[in-house]
Design an enzyme around this catalytic site. Structure first.
Site, PDB file in Angstrom:
ATOM      1  N   LYS A 270       0.830  -1.208   0.000  1.00 40.51           N
ATOM      2  CA  LYS A 270       0.000   0.000   0.000  1.00 40.51           C
ATOM      3  C   LYS A 270       0.865   1.260   0.000  1.00 40.51           C
ATOM      4  CE  LYS A 270      -1.759   1.527   4.051  1.00 40.51           C
ATOM      5  NZ  LYS A 270      -1.467   2.937   4.362  1.00 40.51           N
ATOM      6  N   ASN A 271       1.836   1.326   0.903  1.00 40.28           N
ATOM      7  CA  ASN A 271       2.589   2.574   1.053  1.00 40.28           C
ATOM      8  C   ASN A 271       3.551   2.832  -0.107  1.00 40.28           C
ATOM      9  OD1 ASN A 271       1.187   3.104   3.348  1.00 40.28           O
ATOM     10  ND2 ASN A 271       2.849   2.630   4.773  1.00 40.28           N
TER      11      ASN A 271
ATOM     12  N   CYS B  10      -4.575  13.072  13.606  1.00 34.97           N
ATOM     13  CA  CYS B  10      -4.822  11.693  13.216  1.00 34.97           C
ATOM     14  C   CYS B  10      -5.548  11.050  14.391  1.00 34.97           C
ATOM     15  CB  CYS B  10      -3.461  11.056  13.018  1.00 34.97           C
ATOM     16  SG  CYS B  10      -3.521   9.504  12.203  1.00 34.97           S
TER      17      CYS B  10
ATOM     18  N   ARG C   2       0.303  14.604  13.689  1.00 33.49           N
ATOM     19  CA  ARG C   2       1.329  14.156  12.732  1.00 33.49           C
ATOM     20  C   ARG C   2       1.647  15.357  11.844  1.00 33.49           C
ATOM     21  NH1 ARG C   2      -0.796   8.671  10.114  1.00 33.49           N
ATOM     22  NH2 ARG C   2       1.270   8.576   9.185  1.00 33.49           N
TER      23      ARG C   2
ATOM     24  N   ASP D 145       4.365   0.448  12.440  1.00 30.67           N
ATOM     25  CA  ASP D 145       3.147  -0.138  11.870  1.00 30.67           C
ATOM     26  C   ASP D 145       2.918  -1.593  12.308  1.00 30.67           C
ATOM     27  OD1 ASP D 145       2.534   2.212  10.613  1.00 30.67           O
ATOM     28  OD2 ASP D 145       3.111   1.568   8.599  1.00 30.67           O
TER      29      ASP D 145
ATOM     30  N   ARG E  72      -8.833  -0.070   4.529  1.00 29.71           N
ATOM     31  CA  ARG E  72      -7.879   0.916   4.015  1.00 29.71           C
ATOM     32  C   ARG E  72      -6.569   0.245   3.629  1.00 29.71           C
ATOM     33  NH1 ARG E  72      -6.426   5.639   7.734  1.00 29.71           N
ATOM     34  NH2 ARG E  72      -5.035   5.799   5.945  1.00 29.71           N
TER      35      ARG E  72
END
Ligand code: UD1
Length: 420
Positions: free
Chosen positions: A22-23, A116, A121, A304, A396
């Protein structure tokens, strides 16, 4: 809003295929703004965040078509250089359009992301970077408004290692005049993937995979095709799913090299691992050993994966400390895990986890992406029924998570919002 119903206690067994990162996709998609034409991004996961980035780019005039896991983008008609609040508030990574827009079109208007679910952030480093590269930047009514004729090379030295700021500075610098240096650059695999994508497009970058990037600006780039690297956080989450349930699972199409810190911790916890270039086989520990973890920038233990690690440690045979040194407030999962019977005490950014013999099912609430993953993991081992509410957070960032878990033998089902 959908929810998941899990009946815990099944040992996971079998093979699971890991999706594209994803990132990495969230960085490569806006990078296509840097040159007009057609791109094909293969192995792009089908996720809400990717759909959000697609919609944002479409509002700017990018043509996007998804054919299975290939994303086809045409940036020929880009005519709007703005990222409105409606998009940015849904996903902070929208700020990635700032660098490419200012570099290629000399103008960018990007909403400030705001807070967030788990704390502030900031984006100060993104703004400072493009300012140093010669853009005039105003903050007006919640928007970053940047203007420049052509960016000029600069020496950038980040106080904090930031994935997003490194990505934005990199995308801005590739078209700037002269040679830009980025000190204390992030070297997460997703930044390496972005740098390699930019090189394929014709950029000149030295020092990829290190904390010092040297970028010689070029006059123009060209469109290319690329295949997304595997998602190391999805990989880690499935490794912990196997470990927490006492299972044996093979993960395919992953990259063990990107997960070394987690793999070392799993071995310390008693898991038995075998691996090749693109696969990992994990056999769960007989009893999970408690193992301290402190999150750090790559190649350290990823923030994460902090929530998922706490879930695993909550059934360890002893106590340990899990410290988040990247995001001090990222512990929204702790009270929810406690609802499932975990014994966790929080003091600032340190969670002291005392392993319990068993967790027990309950209703719990998703608050953000990785926190939700930790609740699923706990639910897989908790006795009885766990309901995880608000699973849109999981959508997501995890592609077909319930289907992948079902294939491994988990008893998990999605109940759509209309059904309850
Ligand atoms: C990215 C990841 C996210 C991950 C995080 C840390 C994407 C889309 N998201 O987020 O999943 O959790 O890296 O690995 O890739 N900071 C500042 N000023 C700034 C920017 C950041 O002080 O302008 C600080 C942050 O508060 C944080 C640290 O830098 O303490 C690292 O954050 P950063 O690497 O920027 O995270 P993101 O790129 O937002």
């Amino acid at each position: 809003m959908d929810k998941f119903i899990i009946r815990g206690g099944k040992k996971l067994k079998g093979t699971v295929t890991i999706s594209g990162a994803k990132n990495a996709a969230l960085a490569l998609m806006p990078a296509t703004l840097l040159a007009s034409g057609k791109y094909q991004l293969d192995n792009t996961p089908e996720l809400r965040d990717i759909a959000t980035m697609s919609r944002l780019l479409q509002t700017m005039g990018v043509d996007i078509e998804r054919r299975s896991h290939s994303l086809h983008l045409n940036t020929f008609r880009v005519n709007k250089f703005e990222a409105p609040y409606e998009h940015v508030k849904k996903m902070r990574a929208s700020i990635y359009v700032l660098g490419p827009l200012i570099a290629r079109y000399g103008y960018a208007k990007v909403s400030l992301p705001g807070g967030c679910a788990w704390g502030p952030r900031p984006v100060n480093l993104h703004i400072e970077a493009i300012r140093k590269l010669g853009a005039a930047v105003d903050i007006d009514q919640g928007y970053i408004i940047a203007r420049a004729k052509r960016l000029k090379a600069a020496k950038l030295a980040f106080d904090v290692s930031s994935v997003g700021a490194t990505g934005n500075a990199l995308m801005a610098a590739v078209l700037a005049k002269g040679t830009t240096i980025i000190e204390n650059a992030a070297m997460e695999p997703e930044i390496v993937a972005l740098a390699q994508f930019l090189m394929k497009m014709g950029a000149r970058i030295d020092g990829i995979s290190t904390t010092r990037l040297e970028i010689e600006g070029v006059d123009a780039l060209h469109p290319v095709d690329e295949t997304m690297i595997p998602d190391r956080i999805e990989t880690g989450t499935f490794l912990i799913a196997a470990a927490i349930t006492g299972g044996t699972v093979k993960l395919e199409r992953c990259k063990p090299n990107h997960c070394t810190a987690l793999l070392a911790k799993l071995e310390e916890a008693g898991a038995v691992l075998q691996m090749g270039d693109t696969w990992i086989k994990i056999k769960a520990p007989r009893a999970v050993e408690p193992v301290d973890v402190t999150t750090a920038v790559y190649p350290g233990f990823p923030t994460d994966m902090q929530a998922q690690w706490i879930a695993l440690m909550s059934i360890a045979k002893g106590s340990c400390m899990v410290t988040d040194s990247i995001y001090y407030d990222r512990f929204k999962h702790v009270p929810e895990l406690v609802r499932l019977g975990a014994d966790i005490e929080l003091s600032k950014n340190v969670a002291v986890v005392k392993g319990v013999k068993k967790l027990a099912g309950a209703k719990v609430m998703s608050t953000d992406l990785r926190a939700s993953a930790s609740l699923i993991l706990a639910g897989l081992v908790a006795e009885g029924k766990t309901e995880v509410l608000r699973v849109y957070h999981l959508d997501r960032g995890y592609e077909s998570i319930e289907k992948k878990l079902q294939q491994l033998g988990a008893d998990i089902r999605r109940v759509s919002g209309q059904e309850f």
